[in-house]
Design a protein around this motif. Sequence first.
Motif, PDB file in Angstrom:
ATOM      1  N   MET A   1       0.839  -1.192   0.000  1.00 18.26           N
ATOM      2  CA  MET A   1       0.000   0.000   0.000  1.00 18.26           C
ATOM      3  C   MET A   1       0.879   1.250   0.000  1.00 18.26           C
ATOM      4  N   ASN A   2       0.548   2.212  -0.871  1.00 22.15           N
ATOM      5  CA  ASN A   2       1.295   3.474  -0.886  1.00 22.15           C
ATOM      6  C   ASN A   2       0.439   4.585  -0.264  1.00 22.15           C
ATOM      7  N   GLN A   3       1.002   5.794  -0.221  1.00 23.49           N
ATOM      8  CA  GLN A   3       0.326   6.911   0.424  1.00 23.49           C
ATOM      9  C   GLN A   3      -1.039   7.189  -0.214  1.00 23.49           C
ATOM     10  N   GLU A   4      -1.089   7.180  -1.534  1.00 21.18           N
ATOM     11  CA  GLU A   4      -2.337   7.479  -2.229  1.00 21.18           C
ATOM     12  C   GLU A   4      -3.400   6.430  -1.931  1.00 21.18           C
ATOM     13  N   THR A   5      -3.007   5.164  -1.952  1.00 21.51           N
ATOM     14  CA  THR A   5      -3.946   4.080  -1.657  1.00 21.51           C
ATOM     15  C   THR A   5      -4.451   4.174  -0.227  1.00 21.51           C
ATOM     16  N   PHE A   6      -3.550   4.543   0.679  1.00 15.92           N
ATOM     17  CA  PHE A   6      -3.938   4.676   2.083  1.00 15.92           C
ATOM     18  C   PHE A   6      -4.995   5.774   2.254  1.00 15.92           C
ATOM     19  N   GLN A   7      -4.832   6.885   1.534  1.00 15.86           N
ATOM     20  CA  GLN A   7      -5.819   7.968   1.623  1.00 15.86           C
ATOM     21  C   GLN A   7      -7.179   7.517   1.090  1.00 15.86           C
ATOM     22  N   ILE A   8      -7.169   6.730   0.020  1.00 17.79           N
ATOM     23  CA  ILE A   8      -8.418   6.182  -0.509  1.00 17.79           C
ATOM     24  C   ILE A   8      -9.056   5.261   0.529  1.00 17.79           C
ATOM     25  N   PHE A   9      -8.222   4.452   1.176  1.00 14.76           N
ATOM     26  CA  PHE A   9      -8.676   3.554   2.244  1.00 14.76           C
ATOM     27  C   PHE A   9      -9.395   4.345   3.346  1.00 14.76           C
ATOM     28  N   LEU A  10      -8.816   5.485   3.744  1.00 15.14           N
ATOM     29  CA  LEU A  10      -9.428   6.315   4.784  1.00 15.14           C
ATOM     30  C   LEU A  10     -10.777   6.874   4.327  1.00 15.14           C
ATOM     31  N   TRP A  11     -10.855   7.305   3.076  1.00 11.52           N
ATOM     32  CA  TRP A  11     -12.114   7.840   2.558  1.00 11.52           C
ATOM     33  C   TRP A  11     -13.188   6.754   2.502  1.00 11.52           C
ATOM     34  N   VAL A  12     -12.809   5.560   2.091  1.00 13.31           N
ATOM     35  CA  VAL A  12     -13.769   4.452   2.025  1.00 13.31           C
ATOM     36  C   VAL A  12     -14.261   4.098   3.422  1.00 13.31           C
ATOM     37  N   MET A  13     -13.341   4.037   4.385  1.00 10.59           N
ATOM     38  CA  MET A  13     -13.721   3.736   5.760  1.00 10.59           C
ATOM     39  C   MET A  13     -14.673   4.803   6.305  1.00 10.59           C
ATOM     40  N   SER A  14     -14.414   6.050   5.975  1.00 12.51           N
ATOM     41  CA  SER A  14     -15.290   7.141   6.420  1.00 12.51           C
ATOM     42  C   SER A  14     -16.675   7.017   5.809  1.00 12.51           C
ATOM     43  N   ALA A  15     -16.725   6.669   4.527  1.00  8.51           N
ATOM     44  CA  ALA A  15     -18.013   6.526   3.842  1.00  8.51           C
ATOM     45  C   ALA A  15     -18.815   5.366   4.427  1.00  8.51           C
ATOM     46  N   VAL A  16     -18.145   4.253   4.694  1.00  6.28           N
ATOM     47  CA  VAL A  16     -18.842   3.108   5.280  1.00  6.28           C
ATOM     48  C   VAL A  16     -19.385   3.458   6.661  1.00  6.28           C
ATOM     49  N   ALA A  17     -18.615   4.227   7.440  1.00  4.66           N
ATOM     50  CA  ALA A  17     -19.077   4.661   8.763  1.00  4.66           C
ATOM     51  C   ALA A  17     -20.347   5.501   8.649  1.00  4.66           C
ATOM     52  N   SER A  18     -20.437   6.308   7.597  1.00  3.76           N
ATOM     53  CA  SER A  18     -21.638   7.120   7.387  1.00  3.76           C
ATOM     54  C   SER A  18     -22.862   6.240   7.152  1.00  3.76           C
ATOM     55  N   VAL A  19     -22.678   5.180   6.382  1.00  7.10           N
ATOM     56  CA  VAL A  19     -23.767   4.228   6.131  1.00  7.10           C
ATOM     57  C   VAL A  19     -24.163   3.529   7.431  1.00  7.10           C
ATOM     58  N   VAL A  20     -23.156   3.125   8.207  1.00  8.78           N
ATOM     59  CA  VAL A  20     -23.416   2.457   9.486  1.00  8.78           C
ATOM     60  C   VAL A  20     -24.190   3.374  10.424  1.00  8.78           C
ATOM     61  N   PHE A  21     -23.786   4.642  10.477  1.00  6.89           N
ATOM     62  CA  PHE A  21     -24.438   5.617  11.351  1.00  6.89           C
ATOM     63  C   PHE A  21     -25.933   5.710  11.053  1.00  6.89           C
ATOM     64  N   ILE A  22     -26.281   5.799   9.774  1.00 11.38           N
ATOM     65  CA  ILE A  22     -27.691   5.894   9.382  1.00 11.38           C
ATOM     66  C   ILE A  22     -28.414   4.583   9.650  1.00 11.38           C
ATOM     67  N   ALA A  23     -27.782   3.476   9.276  1.00 10.85           N
ATOM     68  CA  ALA A  23     -28.428   2.161   9.411  1.00 10.85           C
ATOM     69  C   ALA A  23     -28.764   1.828  10.858  1.00 10.85           C
ATOM     70  N   LEU A  24     -27.879   2.206  11.791  1.00  7.14           N
ATOM     71  CA  LEU A  24     -28.088   1.837  13.188  1.00  7.14           C
ATOM     72  C   LEU A  24     -29.226   2.598  13.854  1.00  7.14           C
ATOM     73  N   TYR A  25     -29.746   3.629  13.183  1.00  9.85           N
ATOM     74  CA  TYR A  25     -30.951   4.275  13.691  1.00  9.85           C
ATOM     75  C   TYR A  25     -32.206   3.499  13.296  1.00  9.85           C
ATOM     76  N   PHE A  26     -32.029   2.525  12.403  1.00 20.17           N
ATOM     77  CA  PHE A  26     -33.166   1.724  11.949  1.00 20.17           C
ATOM     78  C   PHE A  26     -33.054   0.265  12.371  1.00 20.17           C
ATOM     79  N   VAL A  27     -31.818  -0.203  12.592  1.00 16.78           N
ATOM     80  CA  VAL A  27     -31.583  -1.592  12.988  1.00 16.78           C
ATOM     81  C   VAL A  27     -30.772  -1.608  14.275  1.00 16.78           C
TER      82      VAL A  27
END
Length: 256
Positions: A1-27
């Motif tokens: 993994m290089n620096q650019e890939t790591f930054q993409i990894f962080l953005w993906v993790m942040s996006a998934v957390a956003s989905v989790v945040f919304i979902a947990l208000y319903f489940v």
Amino acid sequence: MNQETFQIFLWVMSAVASVVFIALYFVEAGYGMFRTASWGISINNKLAWALMEAPVFVVMFGLWGKSGAGFAMPAYFFFLLFQLHYLQRAFIFPFLMKGESRMPVAIMAMGIVFNLLNGMMQAGGLFYFAPEGLYADGWAYLLKPHALLGIVLFFAGMVINLHSDYVIRHLRKPGDTKHYLPEKGLYRYVTSANYFGELVEWTGFAILTASSAAWVFVWWTFANLVPRADAIHRRYREEFGDEAVGKRKRIIPFLY
């Protein structure tokens, strides 16, 4: 993994957390007071917690050793704080738990996956992809105002979390399976004081390390715990009534 890939990894993790945040208000995540048979096969709660939390401790240790960072400050200090939390969470906390409750294997598996990814994320942010020169001051870094604030918040959050867990463990007498409304410590102000402590702890860690990966972890902590705190708050009001719960907030004293 290089620096650019790591930054993409962080953005993906942040996006998934956003989905989790919304979902947990319903489940409602099916562990603790919200466990139901619909979540499938379950195992002993103590074992499940240990298996779920241990991977991040192991991954962090392995990636620290592989990085060659060694005992250089301040990164080694950050490493010790992170491992201190998970030493308690994986190898002490589960065996302090009382009762014979169970955790669905599905919940445990999701926790394991997140912890593996988080171990990679935090190790990457501290040992592999930290901005050049960020930690070049060595010990002196820990005397900077933001670092001192972060250290204070980290340990304050840890103390709140540990004390709140202690309060919950001592709500029941041996053999008792009833639910009780915790009222000691910060439970006088919120119904999920343990979650508040954890949120403060990891916010302190992010301020201390100035790591984007640590801030993504704060977002994950918020996304996971705030909806659950809301669910617990509603359950307490249903079980004990509005008068008993009173003006307590969900997770952040006086705010939410």
